[in-house]
Design a protein around this motif. Sequence first.
Motif, PDB file in Angstrom:
ATOM      1  N   PRO A  45       0.834  -1.203   0.000  1.00 57.03           N
ATOM      2  CA  PRO A  45       0.000   0.000   0.000  1.00 57.03           C
ATOM      3  C   PRO A  45       0.867   1.251   0.000  1.00 57.03           C
ATOM      4  O   PRO A  45       1.969   1.267   0.551  1.00 57.03           O
ATOM      5  CB  PRO A  45      -0.808  -0.122   1.298  1.00 57.03           C
ATOM      6  N   ILE A  46       0.363   2.323  -0.622  1.00 60.75           N
ATOM      7  CA  ILE A  46       1.106   3.588  -0.589  1.00 60.75           C
ATOM      8  C   ILE A  46       0.855   4.319   0.729  1.00 60.75           C
ATOM      9  O   ILE A  46       1.638   5.185   1.117  1.00 60.75           O
ATOM     10  CB  ILE A  46       0.726   4.483  -1.781  1.00 60.75           C
ATOM     11  N   LEU A  47      -0.230   3.964   1.387  1.00 60.60           N
ATOM     12  CA  LEU A  47      -0.527   4.477   2.723  1.00 60.60           C
ATOM     13  C   LEU A  47      -0.958   3.302   3.596  1.00 60.60           C
ATOM     14  O   LEU A  47      -1.697   2.429   3.134  1.00 60.60           O
ATOM     15  CB  LEU A  47      -1.653   5.521   2.695  1.00 60.60           C
ATOM     16  N   GLY A  48      -0.501   3.280   4.837  1.00 62.34           N
ATOM     17  CA  GLY A  48      -0.965   2.255   5.764  1.00 62.34           C
ATOM     18  C   GLY A  48      -0.275   0.920   5.577  1.00 62.34           C
ATOM     19  O   GLY A  48       0.904   0.850   5.237  1.00 62.34           O
ATOM     20  N   ARG A  49      -1.033  -0.154   5.742  1.00 63.98           N
ATOM     21  CA  ARG A  49      -0.454  -1.500   5.799  1.00 63.98           C
ATOM     22  C   ARG A  49      -1.396  -2.513   5.157  1.00 63.98           C
ATOM     23  O   ARG A  49      -2.521  -2.199   4.758  1.00 63.98           O
ATOM     24  CB  ARG A  49      -0.229  -1.893   7.261  1.00 63.98           C
ATOM     25  N   TRP A  50      -0.864  -3.784   5.058  1.00 61.04           N
ATOM     26  CA  TRP A  50      -1.693  -4.914   4.672  1.00 61.04           C
ATOM     27  C   TRP A  50      -2.587  -5.330   5.847  1.00 61.04           C
ATOM     28  O   TRP A  50      -2.469  -4.822   6.963  1.00 61.04           O
ATOM     29  CB  TRP A  50      -0.818  -6.113   4.311  1.00 61.04           C
ATOM     30  N   PHE A  51      -3.425  -6.328   5.592  1.00 61.35           N
ATOM     31  CA  PHE A  51      -4.169  -6.949   6.682  1.00 61.35           C
ATOM     32  C   PHE A  51      -3.245  -7.867   7.473  1.00 61.35           C
ATOM     33  O   PHE A  51      -2.347  -8.511   6.917  1.00 61.35           O
ATOM     34  CB  PHE A  51      -5.347  -7.764   6.139  1.00 61.35           C
ATOM     35  N   LEU A  52      -3.470  -7.941   8.778  1.00 61.11           N
ATOM     36  CA  LEU A  52      -2.683  -8.803   9.653  1.00 61.11           C
ATOM     37  C   LEU A  52      -3.286 -10.205   9.685  1.00 61.11           C
ATOM     38  O   LEU A  52      -4.495 -10.375   9.473  1.00 61.11           O
ATOM     39  CB  LEU A  52      -2.631  -8.215  11.064  1.00 61.11           C
ATOM     40  N   PRO A  53      -2.480 -11.249   9.965  1.00 65.39           N
ATOM     41  CA  PRO A  53      -3.014 -12.621   9.976  1.00 65.39           C
ATOM     42  C   PRO A  53      -4.185 -12.798  10.942  1.00 65.39           C
ATOM     43  O   PRO A  53      -5.144 -13.514  10.627  1.00 65.39           O
ATOM     44  CB  PRO A  53      -1.799 -13.457  10.406  1.00 65.39           C
ATOM     45  N   GLU A  54      -4.141 -12.142  12.092  1.00 67.63           N
ATOM     46  CA  GLU A  54      -5.222 -12.325  13.067  1.00 67.63           C
ATOM     47  C   GLU A  54      -6.511 -11.638  12.632  1.00 67.63           C
ATOM     48  O   GLU A  54      -7.581 -11.891  13.218  1.00 67.63           O
ATOM     49  CB  GLU A  54      -4.799 -11.789  14.438  1.00 67.63           C
ATOM     50  N   GLU A  55      -6.456 -10.796  11.611  1.00 71.66           N
ATOM     51  CA  GLU A  55      -7.650 -10.076  11.201  1.00 71.66           C
ATOM     52  C   GLU A  55      -8.579 -10.901  10.302  1.00 71.66           C
ATOM     53  O   GLU A  55      -9.589 -10.395   9.820  1.00 71.66           O
ATOM     54  CB  GLU A  55      -7.254  -8.774  10.490  1.00 71.66           C
ATOM     55  N   GLU A  56      -8.220 -12.177  10.065  1.00 64.68           N
ATOM     56  CA  GLU A  56      -9.145 -13.054   9.351  1.00 64.68           C
ATOM     57  C   GLU A  56     -10.071 -13.798  10.309  1.00 64.68           C
ATOM     58  O   GLU A  56     -10.950 -14.541   9.864  1.00 64.68           O
ATOM     59  CB  GLU A  56      -8.364 -14.069   8.501  1.00 64.68           C
ATOM     60  N   GLN A  57      -9.892 -13.591  11.612  1.00 67.38           N
ATOM     61  CA  GLN A  57     -10.759 -14.233  12.599  1.00 67.38           C
ATOM     62  C   GLN A  57     -12.073 -13.463  12.707  1.00 67.38           C
ATOM     63  O   GLN A  57     -12.079 -12.228  12.700  1.00 67.38           O
ATOM     64  CB  GLN A  57     -10.072 -14.279  13.960  1.00 67.38           C
ATOM     65  N   PRO A  58     -13.220 -14.175  12.793  1.00 61.81           N
ATOM     66  CA  PRO A  58     -14.515 -13.501  12.934  1.00 61.81           C
ATOM     67  C   PRO A  58     -14.529 -12.597  14.164  1.00 61.81           C
ATOM     68  O   PRO A  58     -14.061 -12.967  15.236  1.00 61.81           O
ATOM     69  CB  PRO A  58     -15.498 -14.669  13.093  1.00 61.81           C
ATOM     70  N   GLY A  59     -15.035 -11.394  13.965  1.00 61.93           N
ATOM     71  CA  GLY A  59     -15.076 -10.407  15.037  1.00 61.93           C
ATOM     72  C   GLY A  59     -13.886  -9.483  15.037  1.00 61.93           C
ATOM     73  O   GLY A  59     -13.944  -8.394  15.636  1.00 61.93           O
ATOM     74  N   LYS A  60     -12.781  -9.894  14.391  1.00 59.40           N
ATOM     75  CA  LYS A  60     -11.594  -9.051  14.303  1.00 59.40           C
ATOM     76  C   LYS A  60     -11.373  -8.553  12.866  1.00 59.40           C
ATOM     77  O   LYS A  60     -10.316  -8.006  12.563  1.00 59.40           O
ATOM     78  CB  LYS A  60     -10.356  -9.805  14.770  1.00 59.40           C
ATOM     79  N   ASP A  61     -12.376  -8.769  12.037  1.00 60.88           N
ATOM     80  CA  ASP A  61     -12.263  -8.430  10.612  1.00 60.88           C
ATOM     81  C   ASP A  61     -12.940  -7.105  10.314  1.00 60.88           C
ATOM     82  O   ASP A  61     -13.716  -6.990   9.366  1.00 60.88           O
ATOM     83  CB  ASP A  61     -12.894  -9.540   9.774  1.00 60.88           C
ATOM     84  N   ARG A  62     -12.645  -6.088  11.070  1.00 57.67           N
ATOM     85  CA  ARG A  62     -13.322  -4.799  10.924  1.00 57.67           C
ATOM     86  C   ARG A  62     -12.399  -3.744  10.313  1.00 57.67           C
ATOM     87  O   ARG A  62     -12.371  -2.601  10.737  1.00 57.67           O
ATOM     88  CB  ARG A  62     -13.841  -4.312  12.291  1.00 57.67           C
ATOM     89  N   GLU A  63     -11.634  -4.145   9.336  1.00 59.43           N
ATOM     90  CA  GLU A  63     -10.726  -3.233   8.648  1.00 59.43           C
ATOM     91  C   GLU A  63     -11.091  -3.180   7.169  1.00 59.43           C
ATOM     92  O   GLU A  63     -11.763  -4.071   6.637  1.00 59.43           O
ATOM     93  CB  GLU A  63      -9.262  -3.676   8.802  1.00 59.43           C
ATOM     94  N   VAL A  64     -10.578  -2.179   6.483  1.00 65.51           N
ATOM     95  CA  VAL A  64     -10.812  -2.042   5.048  1.00 65.51           C
ATOM     96  C   VAL A  64      -9.632  -1.305   4.421  1.00 65.51           C
ATOM     97  O   VAL A  64      -9.015  -0.434   5.056  1.00 65.51           O
ATOM     98  CB  VAL A  64     -12.137  -1.292   4.772  1.00 65.51           C
ATOM     99  N   ILE A  65      -9.289  -1.703   3.190  1.00 67.67           N
ATOM    100  CA  ILE A  65      -8.259  -1.036   2.390  1.00 67.67           C
ATOM    101  C   ILE A  65      -8.938  -0.461   1.162  1.00 67.67           C
ATOM    102  O   ILE A  65      -9.754  -1.125   0.511  1.00 67.67           O
ATOM    103  CB  ILE A  65      -7.137  -2.014   1.992  1.00 67.67           C
ATOM    104  N   LEU A  66      -8.611   0.788   0.824  1.00 63.91           N
ATOM    105  CA  LEU A  66      -9.250   1.485  -0.289  1.00 63.91           C
ATOM    106  C   LEU A  66      -8.360   1.462  -1.531  1.00 63.91           C
ATOM    107  O   LEU A  66      -7.123   1.427  -1.441  1.00 63.91           O
ATOM    108  CB  LEU A  66      -9.543   2.941   0.088  1.00 63.91           C
TER     109      LEU A  66
END
Length: 580
Positions: A205-226
């Motif tokens: 990404p030109i800003l920010g980061r990728w998704f983290l491995p733990e963010e594929e767990q239900p309830g922790k998947d509240r991120e978005v990349i534009l």
Amino acid sequence: MRRLRPWFLRLGGLFHKEQRDREFAAELESHLQLHVDENLRRGMSPAESRRQALIKLGGVEQSKEIYRDRRGLPMLETLFQDIRFGLRMLRKHPGFTTVAVLTLAIGIGATSAIFSVVDPLLIHPLPFQRIDQLVKVWESIPSRGVERNEVAQANYTDWRGQNDVFDHLGFYYWWTANVSGIEVPERVQGFLVSPDLFPALGVNPILGRWFLPEEEQPGKDREVILSYGYWQRRYGADPKIVGRVLTLNGLSRTVVGVMPPNFNFPTGGEMWAPYPMDLARAGARQAHSLLVVGRLKPGVTLERAANQLNTIAAQLEKQFPSTNTGRRVVVVPLVEDTVRDYRSALLVLLAAVGFLLLIACTNVANLMLLRAAARQKELAIRAALGAARARVVRQLLTESLLLAILGGILGTVFAIGAVALLPRLFPAEFIHGIPGADVLGVNLRALGFTFLLSMFTGTLFGLAPALQGSKPNVVSSLNERDAQGSGGVRRHHLRNALVVAEVSLALVLLIGTGLMARSLVRLLDVNPGFRTDHILTMRILLPFASYKDPQKPAAFFQQLMERVEALPGVQAAGAVNHLP
């Protein structure tokens, strides 16, 4: 530096030639006069003194030629002379020049335009590093004739955990987001992805980061990349976008990154969110909906990767016979899989414009032959004066290349206009949905291709007439009556051969065009099984947060259909998961 100095001096000799020639002539005349004076002192007559001085000096003109050769770069000087003479000849015959340049411009322009489409769509459709290591992984069911099928979540998890041939193995899943909480809510095409997808593609990404491995767990998947385009269009390229909370499908998601401008994978996506991996839910091994992308480890072949995944699939077949019986794995290069739907059509189109270019070259070659026949007297005079055949061939080829360059320049203008017009012929969603279509244009690669193509065509249509015209019959060509003749039997044979080739190429192109038009007409006449006129469609996505109960969506659509059918002018209304 000492080695380079003579070359700089020679290159400098190409300029101020007249002044240098005058200075050398004066110096040579002074040397000649010294020898004449010495001969006069010996008692020779003035005429004999000058004659002996010239003999001793070796000839004035010969000395000048030797000096010119040593002073400058003979090849460059000859090339400049050929170019100047060629331009004068083309300017002297504007009718011939116009017809030849326009003919070549059509062939070169069409070929360059199609190459400008083929290059981003077939050759460089995906801007990823080491793209030869990227593969698409499909499930297959050979017994049912299914070659490519989406992957079940649980099968993907087993592949990822048990293989040692991939650096990264990720996936994506179609997703649509209703963006609310803003002044004008909108519906955005997006994808749910695994955290391994972006590392597999090798794009940061030109800003920010990728998704983290733990963010594929239900309830922790509240991120978005534009995407870069959505970030600019909706948020005005706000540099503080990372950390901002958006409401998507009724859920709050935090922006953690923005992708680079040229990133368009999967095509058409404007935002990406983590896919919640829940192996405990029903259908984790039955629902096949994931599209898997992997990056092979260095040195790993497609065969080795496919064999290992099929070994894992065979173990899963024994372990889960009710869901995995008969399922195998197919591994194909990502580029090949991406362009497979339109690869053949574009190659056929490229071959068609190739035939068009050959027809143009044959046309111009015929024109060059006729022009060479009209110049037989001129070429015979040059041969009688001592011009070598290679020198005449080089001059005629230079004229051909000048024509090709002019045709290439005009053809590039045609290609730029045609490629610029192409995106306007299709909906924006269609263009954005094809990898590479959003960067269509005559770029540096296309310009380089056009230049090489111009050089090739110039040589192609100019070589045969140059070889034919460079060997004139000096006696018959200088005779007025013979000079007005047709130019010889061999020239007739070559001209007839070119005509036969031109007609053959045109026939092939015409037959191919007729067959394609016939196929298109048949496709348009195929009955799809339903009426396509007077139909209005729309897509509706219900936010999961508000419609968790399976009965609520059914009630919503039932009420929607009743209200739509009550509208004036509506005969019937219905709903379906996927439009045909």
